[in-house]
Design a protein around this motif. Structure first.
Motif, mmCIF file in Angstrom:
data_model
loop_
_atom_site.group_PDB
_atom_site.id
_atom_site.type_symbol
_atom_site.label_atom_id
_atom_site.label_comp_id
_atom_site.label_asym_id
_atom_site.label_seq_id
_atom_site.Cartn_x
_atom_site.Cartn_y
_atom_site.Cartn_z
ATOM 1 N N CYS A 26 45.223 54.706 39.075
ATOM 2 C CA CYS A 26 45.684 53.895 38.262
ATOM 3 C C CYS A 26 45.753 52.449 38.251
ATOM 4 N N LYS A 27 46.147 52.004 39.474
ATOM 5 C CA LYS A 27 46.133 50.698 39.974
ATOM 6 C C LYS A 27 44.746 50.074 40.179
ATOM 7 N N LYS A 28 43.608 50.917 40.502
ATOM 8 C CA LYS A 28 42.326 50.392 40.556
ATOM 9 C C LYS A 28 41.919 50.208 39.359
ATOM 10 N N PHE A 29 42.019 51.065 38.422
ATOM 11 C CA PHE A 29 41.687 50.930 36.962
ATOM 12 C C PHE A 29 42.014 49.649 36.462
ATOM 13 N N LEU A 30 43.622 49.469 36.549
ATOM 14 C CA LEU A 30 44.241 48.391 35.902
ATOM 15 C C LEU A 30 43.879 47.067 36.658
ATOM 16 N N ARG A 31 43.465 46.938 37.893
ATOM 17 C CA ARG A 31 42.943 45.840 38.602
ATOM 18 C C ARG A 31 41.557 45.563 37.893
ATOM 19 N N SER A 32 40.702 46.294 37.935
ATOM 20 C CA SER A 32 39.358 46.304 37.173
ATOM 21 C C SER A 32 39.401 45.820 35.923
ATOM 22 N N ALA A 33 40.275 46.191 35.074
ATOM 23 C CA ALA A 33 40.340 46.213 33.613
ATOM 24 C C ALA A 33 40.736 44.341 33.573
ATOM 25 N N GLN A 34 41.771 44.122 34.423
ATOM 26 C CA GLN A 34 42.370 42.503 34.291
ATOM 27 C C GLN A 34 41.368 41.786 34.949
ATOM 28 N N ARG A 35 40.672 42.142 36.046
ATOM 29 C CA ARG A 35 39.346 41.370 36.402
ATOM 30 C C ARG A 35 38.562 40.963 35.284
ATOM 31 N N ALA A 36 38.212 41.993 34.510
ATOM 32 C CA ALA A 36 37.136 41.764 33.301
ATOM 33 C C ALA A 36 37.798 40.826 32.087
ATOM 34 N N GLU A 37 39.084 40.908 31.951
ATOM 35 C CA GLU A 37 39.685 40.059 31.126
ATOM 36 C C GLU A 37 39.644 38.652 31.717
ATOM 37 N N LYS A 89 46.399 35.768 29.934
ATOM 38 C CA LYS A 89 45.843 36.875 30.701
ATOM 39 C C LYS A 89 44.614 37.422 29.708
ATOM 40 N N GLY A 90 44.550 37.120 28.532
ATOM 41 C CA GLY A 90 43.482 37.635 27.713
ATOM 42 C C GLY A 90 43.193 36.449 26.811
ATOM 43 N N VAL A 91 41.948 36.594 25.951
ATOM 44 C CA VAL A 91 41.575 35.750 24.918
ATOM 45 C C VAL A 91 41.123 36.361 23.758
ATOM 46 N N LEU A 92 41.399 35.891 22.633
ATOM 47 C CA LEU A 92 41.329 36.547 21.254
ATOM 48 C C LEU A 92 39.662 36.487 21.157
ATOM 49 N N ALA A 93 39.328 37.594 20.627
ATOM 50 C CA ALA A 93 37.631 37.891 20.253
ATOM 51 C C ALA A 93 37.336 36.549 19.396
#
Length: 147
Positions: A26-37, A89-93
């Motif tokens: 779960c931590k790996k998945f969250l880290r990769s999603a955060q990195r992509a964002e 942390k994120g940007v609107l499309a």
């Protein structure tokens, strides 16, 4: 009325009861999603920075240039300010695509200006001049990138 009891195996596990390897996944998945964002945020921030620098009329005009860019793109000034000074942390499309489209339009405008300048320099200096050959290579590379 009696309550329905579920067998213990069907109850959700609390994090304290979850196997350690599942928590790590779960931590790996969250880290990769955060990195992509964060990559989208960094890309949008770079585009906003580039557009604002091109719009600025001098060293003290950056905030006003940021306002002009925001007005021209139809995005909130606060969004551009946040990309520069407090990256979210994120940007609107909508913001991401507005910045991307504006950057591509600016790039196309610069290529057209370079082609115009190339034609003028070619007439005055000749087609074998070093500057003409270098500019021609840049224009050809940009044309290949657009195809």
């Amino acid at each position: 009325m009696s309550a329905v009891e579920l067998p213990p195996s069907s109850l959700p596990l609390w994090p304290q009861q979850m196997p350690e390897e599942r928590l790590q996944m779960c931590k790996k998945f969250l880290r990769s999603a955060q990195r992509a964002e964060s990559e989208f945020v960094a890309e949008a921030a770079g585009w906003a920075e580039d557009l604002t620098r091109r719009e600025a009329r001098g060293s003290g005009d950056f905030a006003n240039a940021m306002r002009r860019v925001a007005s021209r793109l139809g995005v909130p000034y606060g969004a551009l300010w946040a990309l520069r000074y407090r990256p979210p942390k994120g940007v609107l499309a909508s913001l991401y695509f507005a910045l991307r489209d504006a950057r591509e339009a600016e790039r196309a405008r610069q290529i057209r200006a370079l082609k115009n300048e190339l034609e003028h320099t070619e007439r005055t200096a000749g087609p074998d001049h070093h500057s003409v050959r270098t500019a021609r290579a840049v224009v050809d590379q940009a044309d290949c990138a657009n195809d």
